[in-house]
Write a protein that holds these residues in place. Sequence first.
Motif, PDB file in Angstrom:
ATOM      1  N   THR A 144       0.520  -1.035  -0.343  1.00 39.99           N
ATOM      2  CA  THR A 144       0.194   0.121   0.312  1.00 39.99           C
ATOM      3  C   THR A 144       0.900   0.871   0.461  1.00 39.99           C
ATOM      4  OG1 THR A 144      -2.234  -1.104   1.716  1.00 39.99           O
ATOM      5  CG2 THR A 144      -1.478   1.393   1.523  1.00 39.99           C
ATOM      6  N   GLY A 148       0.660   3.680  -3.095  1.00 43.02           N
ATOM      7  CA  GLY A 148      -0.569   5.193  -2.981  1.00 43.02           C
ATOM      8  C   GLY A 148      -1.186   4.694  -1.362  1.00 43.02           C
ATOM      9  N   ASN A 149      -1.518   5.366  -0.506  1.00 42.07           N
ATOM     10  CA  ASN A 149      -2.339   5.159   0.610  1.00 42.07           C
ATOM     11  C   ASN A 149      -4.078   5.975   0.368  1.00 42.07           C
ATOM     12  OD1 ASN A 149      -2.959   4.617   3.682  1.00 42.07           O
ATOM     13  ND2 ASN A 149      -1.975   6.604   4.149  1.00 42.07           N
ATOM     14  N   ASP A 150      -4.832   5.456  -0.400  1.00 46.18           N
ATOM     15  CA  ASP A 150      -5.151   4.856  -1.364  1.00 46.18           C
ATOM     16  C   ASP A 150      -6.415   3.939  -0.953  1.00 46.18           C
ATOM     17  OD1 ASP A 150      -5.507   4.585  -3.398  1.00 46.18           O
ATOM     18  OD2 ASP A 150      -4.459   5.920  -3.557  1.00 46.18           O
ATOM     19  N   TRP A 151      -8.302   4.242  -1.227  1.00 43.20           N
ATOM     20  CA  TRP A 151      -8.428   3.314  -0.741  1.00 43.20           C
ATOM     21  C   TRP A 151      -8.898   2.766  -2.434  1.00 43.20           C
ATOM     22  CZ3 TRP A 151      -9.403  -0.106   2.758  1.00 43.20           C
ATOM     23  CH2 TRP A 151      -8.776   1.275   4.591  1.00 43.20           C
ATOM     24  N   ASP A 152      -8.657   3.477  -3.669  1.00 48.12           N
ATOM     25  CA  ASP A 152      -8.187   2.620  -4.855  1.00 48.12           C
ATOM     26  C   ASP A 152      -8.641   1.111  -4.833  1.00 48.12           C
ATOM     27  OD1 ASP A 152      -7.375   1.940  -7.943  1.00 48.12           O
ATOM     28  OD2 ASP A 152      -8.504   3.825  -8.095  1.00 48.12           O
ATOM     29  N   HIS A 155      -6.064  -0.946  -6.632  1.00 50.16           N
ATOM     30  CA  HIS A 155      -4.743  -0.786  -5.279  1.00 50.16           C
ATOM     31  C   HIS A 155      -4.555  -1.658  -4.362  1.00 50.16           C
ATOM     32  CE1 HIS A 155      -3.131   3.463  -6.360  1.00 50.16           C
ATOM     33  NE2 HIS A 155      -3.184   2.752  -7.317  1.00 50.16           N
ATOM     34  N   LYS A 248     -12.196   6.706  10.045  1.00 46.12           N
ATOM     35  CA  LYS A 248     -11.504   7.322   8.290  1.00 46.12           C
ATOM     36  C   LYS A 248     -10.261   6.565   8.257  1.00 46.12           C
ATOM     37  CE  LYS A 248     -15.721   8.991   7.355  1.00 46.12           C
ATOM     38  NZ  LYS A 248     -16.939   8.232   6.510  1.00 46.12           N
ATOM     39  N   SER A 250      -7.142   5.397   6.939  1.00 42.12           N
ATOM     40  CA  SER A 250      -6.449   5.281   6.021  1.00 42.12           C
ATOM     41  C   SER A 250      -5.671   3.328   5.791  1.00 42.12           C
ATOM     42  CB  SER A 250      -5.435   6.290   6.102  1.00 42.12           C
ATOM     43  OG  SER A 250      -4.131   5.846   6.298  1.00 42.12           O
TER      44      SER A 250
END
Length: 317
Positions: A144, A148-152, A155, A248, A250
């Motif tokens: 991750t 990228g540290n996102d909720w895509d 990914h 929320k 990450s």
Amino acid sequence: TFELFGDNTSVGLLESAAGVTALVTAVPVGLAVDRVARTRLLRICAVVGLFAAASGAAAVLVGPSVVARRSGAEGTTSTRLFTELMLGSMVLWGIFFNTTTSASLALFADSVPRGSRRQELFAVKSTVTMLALAVGPLLVLILTAVQGNDWDLRHMSYALLPGFLLMPVMCWGLTCFEEIGAHPTDELATSLLAESGGEASSPTDGKRQSKRGAAAVPYLILAFELLTSVGAGMTVKFFSLWFKNDYKFSPIGLATLQAATPLAIAVAVQVLHRVARICPAGPVPAILGFWFTSIVLLLAMVWVKDWRGLVFFHLLR
């Protein structure tokens, strides 16, 4: 699953497939462990595990595209495909984990001689298991951080796939066990304990125990396991969604928490082992004390609102 259906109910229904399967197969698996060679069962489970991993990996791969086109007739077909793949994977995982746990634990119990070292060896086994469970979330954390540290969703899929790809290695390991016999001889137990510095227990120790009390032990353990499983199914399975949606977190934050949880359990196992050894009343009151404390901490999480306090109580629990 949550992104596709948008509610915790759908997650719970799919997740329950593994639990219901494990419950339905519990008695047949128990009979098989007593009557069939444990090594043979583990080899069968190796094949089941490969199919479970393949189905789960396929669901993870098609998941992002299913979410992207979930409206319309094509979306309905894709949703059905994802659901069937995920449901099939969960059912197979239920069979896999239930059977491998029962067979390997029985094999381990047969391999460990009776005596003062038995409890310590089981504590070491539990600790190593928890440490191994932390490897997966740590791998997800690294992937991750790279992607990228996102909720895509894509990914997330790439972060989950290595776990499925490592499954053949685990399945190969299941084929490497050897049967040593259902009841190790006293000579074998004595020699093994002599090497480890323990003392063999008398073969007549069990006969001196109350038959009535011994007969009640399996039912007490069953009741305890059922209560624990029901409680865990209602809480533990949804902690990740709770921290993600309500607080929320990450992906890196959640992966860190998931990696820290089994590490905390590993520490607790060693602490419990040492407390049980020095407890004047024996190990059972120590175990009950830890269990009661975990329930109190779980209830405390209902009242705590700050995420730092929740993480603290969660790990301590």
